[in-house]
Design a protein around this motif. Structure first.
Motif, PDB file in Angstrom:
ATOM      1  N   LEU A  24       2.082   4.171  -7.074  1.00  0.00           N
ATOM      2  CA  LEU A  24       1.086   5.251  -7.079  1.00  0.00           C
ATOM      3  C   LEU A  24       1.715   6.637  -7.004  1.00  0.00           C
ATOM      4  N   ASP A  25       3.029   6.685  -6.795  1.00  0.00           N
ATOM      5  CA  ASP A  25       3.763   7.943  -6.642  1.00  0.00           C
ATOM      6  C   ASP A  25       3.179   8.789  -5.508  1.00  0.00           C
ATOM      7  N   LEU A  26       2.953   8.135  -4.368  1.00  0.00           N
ATOM      8  CA  LEU A  26       2.391   8.822  -3.208  1.00  0.00           C
ATOM      9  C   LEU A  26       3.445   9.657  -2.491  1.00  0.00           C
ATOM     10  N   GLU A  27       2.995  10.741  -1.906  1.00  0.00           N
ATOM     11  CA  GLU A  27       3.846  11.609  -1.097  1.00  0.00           C
ATOM     12  C   GLU A  27       4.270  10.876   0.181  1.00  0.00           C
ATOM     13  N   PRO A  28       5.405  11.267   0.768  1.00  0.00           N
ATOM     14  CA  PRO A  28       5.867  10.622   2.005  1.00  0.00           C
ATOM     15  C   PRO A  28       4.841  10.653   3.138  1.00  0.00           C
ATOM     16  N   SER A  29       4.097  11.740   3.271  1.00  0.00           N
ATOM     17  CA  SER A  29       3.109  11.826   4.351  1.00  0.00           C
ATOM     18  C   SER A  29       1.998  10.794   4.163  1.00  0.00           C
ATOM     19  N   ALA A  30       1.583  10.555   2.934  1.00  0.00           N
ATOM     20  CA  ALA A  30       0.544   9.558   2.658  1.00  0.00           C
ATOM     21  C   ALA A  30       1.072   8.150   2.934  1.00  0.00           C
ATOM     22  N   ARG A  31       2.322   7.903   2.600  1.00  0.00           N
ATOM     23  CA  ARG A  31       2.947   6.602   2.859  1.00  0.00           C
ATOM     24  C   ARG A  31       3.019   6.328   4.358  1.00  0.00           C
ATOM     25  N   LEU A  53      -4.228  -3.580   3.771  1.00  0.00           N
ATOM     26  CA  LEU A  53      -3.145  -2.836   3.146  1.00  0.00           C
ATOM     27  C   LEU A  53      -3.691  -1.892   2.077  1.00  0.00           C
ATOM     28  N   ALA A  54      -4.559  -2.395   1.220  1.00  0.00           N
ATOM     29  CA  ALA A  54      -5.134  -1.563   0.158  1.00  0.00           C
ATOM     30  C   ALA A  54      -5.959  -0.426   0.748  1.00  0.00           C
ATOM     31  N   ALA A  55      -6.785  -0.730   1.736  1.00  0.00           N
ATOM     32  CA  ALA A  55      -7.610   0.303   2.366  1.00  0.00           C
ATOM     33  C   ALA A  55      -6.730   1.330   3.079  1.00  0.00           C
ATOM     34  N   SER A  56      -5.660   0.877   3.698  1.00  0.00           N
ATOM     35  CA  SER A  56      -4.743   1.796   4.386  1.00  0.00           C
ATOM     36  C   SER A  56      -4.096   2.770   3.409  1.00  0.00           C
ATOM     37  N   LEU A  57      -3.705   2.272   2.262  1.00  0.00           N
ATOM     38  CA  LEU A  57      -3.132   3.158   1.244  1.00  0.00           C
ATOM     39  C   LEU A  57      -4.154   4.177   0.760  1.00  0.00           C
ATOM     40  N   TYR A  58      -5.361   3.710   0.500  1.00  0.00           N
ATOM     41  CA  TYR A  58      -6.410   4.602   0.017  1.00  0.00           C
ATOM     42  C   TYR A  58      -6.723   5.685   1.052  1.00  0.00           C
ATOM     43  N   VAL A  59      -6.918   5.270   2.295  1.00  0.00           N
ATOM     44  CA  VAL A  59      -7.262   6.214   3.354  1.00  0.00           C
ATOM     45  C   VAL A  59      -6.079   7.124   3.677  1.00  0.00           C
ATOM     46  N   GLY A  60      -4.881   6.575   3.714  1.00  0.00           N
ATOM     47  CA  GLY A  60      -3.695   7.403   3.976  1.00  0.00           C
ATOM     48  C   GLY A  60      -3.552   8.515   2.959  1.00  0.00           C
ATOM     49  N   ALA A  61      -3.749   8.180   1.701  1.00  0.00           N
ATOM     50  CA  ALA A  61      -3.672   9.184   0.639  1.00  0.00           C
ATOM     51  C   ALA A  61      -4.827  10.185   0.755  1.00  0.00           C
ATOM     52  N   LEU A  62      -5.997   9.689   1.067  1.00  0.00           N
ATOM     53  CA  LEU A  62      -7.183  10.540   1.217  1.00  0.00           C
ATOM     54  C   LEU A  62      -6.974  11.557   2.340  1.00  0.00           C
ATOM     55  N   ILE A  63      -6.543  11.099   3.493  1.00  0.00           N
ATOM     56  CA  ILE A  63      -6.345  11.971   4.651  1.00  0.00           C
ATOM     57  C   ILE A  63      -5.262  13.016   4.391  1.00  0.00           C
ATOM     58  N   GLU A  64      -4.221  12.619   3.703  1.00  0.00           N
ATOM     59  CA  GLU A  64      -3.097  13.523   3.467  1.00  0.00           C
ATOM     60  C   GLU A  64      -3.267  14.393   2.226  1.00  0.00           C
ATOM     61  N   GLY A  65      -4.432  14.317   1.590  1.00  0.00           N
ATOM     62  CA  GLY A  65      -4.694  15.166   0.426  1.00  0.00           C
ATOM     63  C   GLY A  65      -3.957  14.734  -0.830  1.00  0.00           C
ATOM     64  N   ASP A  66      -3.540  13.487  -0.877  1.00  0.00           N
ATOM     65  CA  ASP A  66      -2.811  12.931  -2.022  1.00  0.00           C
ATOM     66  C   ASP A  66      -3.671  11.826  -2.633  1.00  0.00           C
ATOM     67  N   ARG A  67      -4.933  12.174  -2.877  1.00  0.00           N
ATOM     68  CA  ARG A  67      -5.944  11.190  -3.264  1.00  0.00           C
ATOM     69  C   ARG A  67      -5.600  10.414  -4.525  1.00  0.00           C
ATOM     70  N   ARG A  68      -5.976   9.151  -4.476  1.00  0.00           N
ATOM     71  CA  ARG A  68      -5.909   8.269  -5.633  1.00  0.00           C
ATOM     72  C   ARG A  68      -7.254   7.562  -5.716  1.00  0.00           C
ATOM     73  N   SER A  69      -7.604   7.107  -6.892  1.00  0.00           N
ATOM     74  CA  SER A  69      -8.878   6.400  -7.046  1.00  0.00           C
ATOM     75  C   SER A  69      -8.790   5.028  -6.390  1.00  0.00           C
ATOM     76  N   GLN A  70      -9.951   4.500  -6.033  1.00  0.00           N
ATOM     77  CA  GLN A  70      -9.988   3.155  -5.473  1.00  0.00           C
ATOM     78  C   GLN A  70      -9.436   2.148  -6.466  1.00  0.00           C
ATOM     79  N   LYS A  71      -9.724   2.342  -7.734  1.00  0.00           N
ATOM     80  CA  LYS A  71      -9.226   1.429  -8.770  1.00  0.00           C
ATOM     81  C   LYS A  71      -7.705   1.479  -8.862  1.00  0.00           C
ATOM     82  N   ALA A  72      -7.128   2.686  -8.830  1.00  0.00           N
ATOM     83  CA  ALA A  72      -5.673   2.818  -8.915  1.00  0.00           C
ATOM     84  C   ALA A  72      -5.001   2.126  -7.731  1.00  0.00           C
TER      85      ALA A  72
END
Length: 102
Positions: A24-31, A53-72
Protein backbone atom coordinates in the motif's frame (compact mmCIF):
# COMPACT_ATOMS: atom_id res chain seq x y z
CA UNK A 1 -1.95 -1.93 26.01
CA UNK A 2 0.20 -4.85 25.01
CA UNK A 3 3.37 -6.48 26.25
CA UNK A 4 6.64 -7.51 24.65
CA UNK A 5 5.35 -11.07 24.82
CA UNK A 6 2.37 -10.06 22.63
CA UNK A 7 4.83 -8.68 20.11
CA UNK A 8 6.85 -11.90 20.05
CA UNK A 9 3.78 -14.16 19.89
CA UNK A 10 2.38 -12.19 16.95
CA UNK A 11 5.57 -11.67 14.96
CA UNK A 12 4.08 -13.50 11.97
CA UNK A 13 1.13 -11.11 11.92
CA UNK A 14 3.35 -8.06 12.35
CA UNK A 15 5.37 -9.23 9.36
CA UNK A 16 2.12 -9.49 7.42
CA UNK A 17 1.27 -5.90 8.41
CA UNK A 18 4.63 -4.78 7.01
CA UNK A 19 4.15 -6.75 3.81
CA UNK A 20 0.69 -5.30 3.22
CA UNK A 21 1.88 -1.81 4.21
CA UNK A 22 4.66 -2.11 1.61
CA UNK A 23 2.07 -3.06 -0.98
CA UNK A 24 0.00 0.00 0.00
CA UNK A 25 3.09 2.24 0.23
CA UNK A 26 2.03 3.42 3.69
CA UNK A 27 4.01 6.00 5.64
CA UNK A 28 5.99 4.79 8.68
CA UNK A 29 3.57 6.48 11.10
CA UNK A 30 0.61 4.60 9.60
CA UNK A 31 2.52 1.31 9.80
CA UNK A 32 3.41 1.90 13.42
CA UNK A 33 -0.16 2.87 14.30
CA UNK A 34 -1.49 -0.24 12.54
CA UNK A 35 0.89 -2.50 14.48
CA UNK A 36 -0.07 -0.81 17.77
CA UNK A 37 -3.77 -1.20 17.00
CA UNK A 38 -3.34 -4.83 16.06
CA UNK A 39 -1.38 -5.68 19.20
CA UNK A 40 -3.82 -3.77 21.39
CA UNK A 41 -6.85 -5.65 20.02
CA UNK A 42 -5.44 -9.00 18.89
CA UNK A 43 -8.11 -11.73 18.98
CA UNK A 44 -7.56 -15.36 19.97
CA UNK A 45 -8.66 -16.93 16.68
CA UNK A 46 -6.24 -16.91 13.73
CA UNK A 47 -9.19 -16.42 11.40
CA UNK A 48 -10.16 -13.27 13.30
CA UNK A 49 -6.56 -12.06 13.28
CA UNK A 50 -6.64 -11.65 9.49
CA UNK A 51 -9.71 -9.39 9.75
CA UNK A 52 -8.17 -7.46 12.65
CA UNK A 53 -4.96 -7.03 10.67
CA UNK A 54 -6.87 -5.54 7.73
CA UNK A 55 -8.91 -3.24 9.97
CA UNK A 56 -5.75 -2.17 11.81
CA UNK A 57 -4.10 -1.17 8.56
CA UNK A 58 -7.16 0.75 7.43
CA UNK A 59 -7.59 2.57 10.74
CA UNK A 60 -3.85 3.19 11.17
CA UNK A 61 -3.71 4.85 7.77
CA UNK A 62 -6.93 6.76 8.45
CA UNK A 63 -5.71 8.14 11.80
CA UNK A 64 -2.32 9.12 10.42
CA UNK A 65 -3.78 10.91 7.40
CA UNK A 66 -2.39 8.34 4.95
CA UNK A 67 -5.82 7.08 3.90
CA UNK A 68 -6.35 4.13 1.64
CA UNK A 69 -9.65 2.72 0.42
CA UNK A 70 -11.18 -0.26 2.15
CA UNK A 71 -10.85 -2.18 -1.12
CA UNK A 72 -7.14 -1.37 -1.46
CA UNK A 73 -6.47 -2.51 2.10
CA UNK A 74 -8.59 -5.64 1.69
CA UNK A 75 -6.74 -6.54 -1.52
CA UNK A 76 -3.34 -6.00 0.11
CA UNK A 77 -4.25 -8.26 3.02
CA UNK A 78 -6.19 -10.85 1.03
CA UNK A 79 -9.63 -10.41 2.58
CA UNK A 80 -12.95 -9.21 1.20
CA UNK A 81 -13.78 -5.50 1.38
CA UNK A 82 -16.81 -6.14 3.64
CA UNK A 83 -14.38 -7.64 6.18
CA UNK A 84 -12.68 -4.26 6.54
CA UNK A 85 -15.99 -2.43 6.40
CA UNK A 86 -17.48 -4.52 9.21
CA UNK A 87 -14.43 -4.58 11.48
CA UNK A 88 -12.86 -1.09 11.41
CA UNK A 89 -15.45 0.75 13.53
CA UNK A 90 -15.42 -1.98 16.16
CA UNK A 91 -11.62 -1.86 16.24
CA UNK A 92 -11.59 1.91 16.84
CA UNK A 93 -13.94 1.49 19.79
CA UNK A 94 -11.92 -1.43 21.22
CA UNK A 95 -8.81 0.74 21.05
CA UNK A 96 -10.58 3.54 22.93
CA UNK A 97 -10.51 5.95 20.00
CA UNK A 98 -13.29 8.13 18.65
CA UNK A 99 -14.78 7.34 15.23
CA UNK A 100 -14.71 10.04 12.59
CA UNK A 101 -18.14 11.49 11.91
CA UNK A 102 -17.96 12.22 8.21
Amino acid sequence: MYSARDHVENEQWLSEIERAADSLDLEPSARSRAADLFLSTVPESDRSKQATLAASLYVGALIEGDRRSQKAVADAVGVARPTVQQRWKELIEEAGLKRPNW
